[in-house]
Design a protein around this motif. Structure first.
Motif, mmCIF file in Angstrom:
data_model
loop_
_atom_site.group_PDB
_atom_site.id
_atom_site.type_symbol
_atom_site.label_atom_id
_atom_site.label_comp_id
_atom_site.label_asym_id
_atom_site.label_seq_id
_atom_site.Cartn_x
_atom_site.Cartn_y
_atom_site.Cartn_z
ATOM 1 N N SER A 140 0.846 -1.210 0.000
ATOM 2 C CA SER A 140 0.000 0.000 0.000
ATOM 3 C C SER A 140 0.872 1.247 0.000
ATOM 4 O O SER A 140 0.515 2.254 -0.620
ATOM 5 C CB SER A 140 -1.010 -0.021 1.153
ATOM 6 O OG SER A 140 -0.348 0.072 2.365
ATOM 7 N N MET A 143 2.029 1.820 -3.589
ATOM 8 C CA MET A 143 0.937 2.304 -4.456
ATOM 9 C C MET A 143 0.578 3.753 -4.111
ATOM 10 O O MET A 143 0.443 4.583 -5.003
ATOM 11 C CB MET A 143 -0.280 1.375 -4.332
ATOM 12 C CG MET A 143 -0.004 -0.007 -4.926
ATOM 13 S SD MET A 143 -1.280 -1.241 -4.590
ATOM 14 C CE MET A 143 -2.641 -0.601 -5.542
ATOM 15 N N SER A 144 0.492 4.071 -2.822
ATOM 16 C CA SER A 144 0.030 5.428 -2.475
ATOM 17 C C SER A 144 1.157 6.457 -2.566
ATOM 18 O O SER A 144 0.944 7.575 -3.036
ATOM 19 C CB SER A 144 -0.596 5.441 -1.084
ATOM 20 O OG SER A 144 0.385 5.147 -0.121
ATOM 21 N N GLY A 147 2.984 5.754 -6.505
ATOM 22 C CA GLY A 147 2.106 5.708 -7.664
ATOM 23 C C GLY A 147 2.291 4.464 -8.518
ATOM 24 O O GLY A 147 1.902 4.437 -9.690
ATOM 25 N N TRP A 148 2.899 3.405 -7.941
ATOM 26 C CA TRP A 148 3.057 2.177 -8.724
ATOM 27 C C TRP A 148 1.754 1.393 -8.709
ATOM 28 O O TRP A 148 0.955 1.486 -7.767
ATOM 29 C CB TRP A 148 4.193 1.313 -8.135
ATOM 30 C CG TRP A 148 5.564 1.903 -8.336
ATOM 31 C CD1 TRP A 148 5.900 2.894 -9.215
ATOM 32 C CD2 TRP A 148 6.757 1.564 -7.636
ATOM 33 N NE1 TRP A 148 7.241 3.173 -9.108
ATOM 34 C CE2 TRP A 148 7.795 2.375 -8.148
ATOM 35 C CE3 TRP A 148 7.069 0.641 -6.639
ATOM 36 C CZ2 TRP A 148 9.112 2.303 -7.703
ATOM 37 C CZ3 TRP A 148 8.377 0.564 -6.186
ATOM 38 C CH2 TRP A 148 9.387 1.385 -6.717
ATOM 39 N N SER A 149 1.560 0.572 -9.771
ATOM 40 C CA SER A 149 0.373 -0.289 -9.815
ATOM 41 C C SER A 149 0.613 -1.478 -8.872
ATOM 42 O O SER A 149 1.747 -1.758 -8.481
ATOM 43 C CB SER A 149 0.174 -0.811 -11.243
ATOM 44 O OG SER A 149 1.245 -1.676 -11.590
ATOM 45 N N ARG A 150 -0.470 -2.194 -8.550
ATOM 46 C CA ARG A 150 -0.317 -3.379 -7.683
ATOM 47 C C ARG A 150 0.646 -4.412 -8.312
ATOM 48 O O ARG A 150 1.549 -4.894 -7.623
ATOM 49 C CB ARG A 150 -1.689 -3.993 -7.378
ATOM 50 C CG ARG A 150 -1.626 -5.236 -6.513
ATOM 51 C CD ARG A 150 -2.991 -5.671 -6.034
ATOM 52 N NE ARG A 150 -3.500 -4.805 -4.986
ATOM 53 C CZ ARG A 150 -3.185 -4.933 -3.687
ATOM 54 N NH1 ARG A 150 -2.382 -5.894 -3.289
ATOM 55 N NH2 ARG A 150 -3.678 -4.114 -2.798
ATOM 56 N N PRO A 151 0.518 -4.747 -9.639
ATOM 57 C CA PRO A 151 1.470 -5.722 -10.200
ATOM 58 C C PRO A 151 2.921 -5.235 -10.121
ATOM 59 O O PRO A 151 3.835 -6.025 -9.859
ATOM 60 C CB PRO A 151 1.026 -5.870 -11.662
ATOM 61 C CG PRO A 151 -0.403 -5.453 -11.674
ATOM 62 C CD PRO A 151 -0.568 -4.426 -10.594
ATOM 63 N N GLU A 152 3.151 -3.930 -10.331
ATOM 64 C CA GLU A 152 4.536 -3.420 -10.220
ATOM 65 C C GLU A 152 5.049 -3.596 -8.787
ATOM 66 O O GLU A 152 6.191 -4.022 -8.559
ATOM 67 C CB GLU A 152 4.584 -1.922 -10.580
ATOM 68 C CG GLU A 152 4.582 -1.650 -12.071
ATOM 69 C CD GLU A 152 4.402 -0.164 -12.403
ATOM 70 O OE1 GLU A 152 4.886 0.229 -13.473
ATOM 71 O OE2 GLU A 152 3.788 0.592 -11.624
ATOM 72 N N ALA A 153 4.193 -3.263 -7.833
ATOM 73 C CA ALA A 153 4.589 -3.383 -6.428
ATOM 74 C C ALA A 153 4.855 -4.853 -6.080
ATOM 75 O O ALA A 153 5.867 -5.195 -5.457
ATOM 76 C CB ALA A 153 3.492 -2.809 -5.535
ATOM 77 N N GLU A 154 3.972 -5.735 -6.538
ATOM 78 C CA GLU A 154 4.134 -7.157 -6.208
ATOM 79 C C GLU A 154 5.372 -7.751 -6.859
ATOM 80 O O GLU A 154 6.027 -8.636 -6.300
ATOM 81 C CB GLU A 154 2.868 -7.936 -6.600
ATOM 82 C CG GLU A 154 1.738 -7.649 -5.618
ATOM 83 C CD GLU A 154 0.402 -8.275 -6.005
ATOM 84 O OE1 GLU A 154 0.266 -8.698 -7.174
ATOM 85 O OE2 GLU A 154 -0.490 -8.313 -5.138
ATOM 86 N N SER A 155 5.744 -7.248 -8.064
ATOM 87 C CA SER A 155 6.929 -7.811 -8.730
ATOM 88 C C SER A 155 8.197 -7.434 -7.963
ATOM 89 O O SER A 155 9.157 -8.200 -7.919
ATOM 90 C CB SER A 155 7.005 -7.369 -10.192
ATOM 91 O OG SER A 155 7.316 -5.996 -10.300
#
Ligand SMILES: CC(C)(COP(=O)(O)OP(=O)(O)OC[C@H]1O[C@@H](n2cnc3c(N)ncnc32)[C@H](O)[C@@H]1O)[C@@H](O)C(=O)NCCC(=O)NCCS
Ligand SMILES: Nc1ncnc2c1ncn2[C@@H]1O[C@H](COP(=O)(O)OP(=O)(O)OP(=O)(O)O)[C@@H](O)[C@H]1O
Length: 206
Positions: A140, A143-144, A147-155
């Motif tokens: 979170s 993302m907040s 500004g990364w997307s969830r898939p970018e953060a998860e990778s």
């Protein structure tokens, strides 16, 4: 020799926030992310080596490393990531050693190293401070705040050691699930312990 402290934590766990607080308290900081940028800055042999390995399409029109493009490539493919790390990590280690040589005998030198657990080098430090928070909170924050997307953060999470692997190398754990004020109190307490270790180490060296 100064007290050598490794500071680590997962992506967006709060390492930079903690390292700024430690600097405010008197620690000397050596930041692997900053060095990893310097060694591939425009005009460096490091950037030449990256271009030789990956081709010029990973440069911006200005001739800088296109970091978002490189991130998209390496955080989706561990083989590509290892090719990049094989160029960048030795250059970072050289710079670290050179910077550390300038420290005073009773200084607390903090190395902010995101990949300390992965490197197998934690034993080379007098203390290892791990900034810890649950994976959901890392995601979170990415993302907040970034500004990364969830898939970018998860990778990025998937490219790193697990929370358990990092905790296994810790001599000191700083929990960062609360407010920044709570974090600061924990950092002050840990820095007090590091100062004592630094004084003891300096005395033993006499
Ligand atoms: C791929 C690159 C260009 C993307 O750049 P970007 O500006 O988006 O990210 P930045 O460098 O600020 O890194 C942010 C965070 O991503 C994570 N991260 C970076 N590199 C890696 C990696 N090789 N493996 C796992 N996580 C990584 C760390 O938590 C780091 O704090 C960059 O991360 C890079 O050059 N990585 C290879 C060098 C490296 O391993 N650096 C980590 C410290 S030595
Ligand atoms: N306790 C907290 N409360 C609220 N926001 C926080 C807290 N700790 C960190 N943050 C915010 O979360 C984001 C990630 O923190 P920080 O940049 O310190 O992490 P990092 O571990 O250094 O990240 P990276 O691995 O990407 O270098 C930042 O925007 C920071 O301001």
């Amino acid at each position: 020799m100064a007290l050598r402290v490794g500071l680590t934590g997962g992506v967006a766990s709060g390492k930079s926030t903690v390292s700024s607080m430690l600097v405010g308290l008197g620690a000397l900081l050596i930041d692997a992310d900053v060095l990893a940028r310097e060694v591939v800055a425009r005009g460096t042999p490091g950037l030449d080596a990256v271009v030789a390995e990956f081709g010029p399409s990973l440069l911006t029109p200005d001739g800088d490393l296109d970091r978002p493009a490189m991130g998209a490539l390496v955080f989706g493919d561990s083989e590509q990531r290892m090719r990049l790390e094989a160029i960048v990590h030795p250059l970072v280690h050289e710079r670290m050693a050179a910077l550390e040589a300038g420290a005073g005998v009773d200084d607390v030198v903090v190395h902010d190293i995101p990949l300390l657990a992965e490197s197998g080098r934690s034993d080379t430090f007098d203390a290892v401070v791990v900034v810890d928070c649950p994976v959901d909170l890392q995601i979170s924050r990415m993302m907040s705040e970034r500004g990364w997307s969830r898939p970018e953060a998860e990778s990025r999470i998937a490219a790193q050691a697990s929370r358990e692997d990092r905790l296994a190398i810790a001599t000191h754990v700083i929990d960062n699930t609360g407010t920044l004020e709570e974090l600061r109190d924990r950092v002050v307490a840990v820095f007090g312990e590091l100062r004592e270790l630094a004084v003891t180490k300096a005395r033993e060296a006499i």
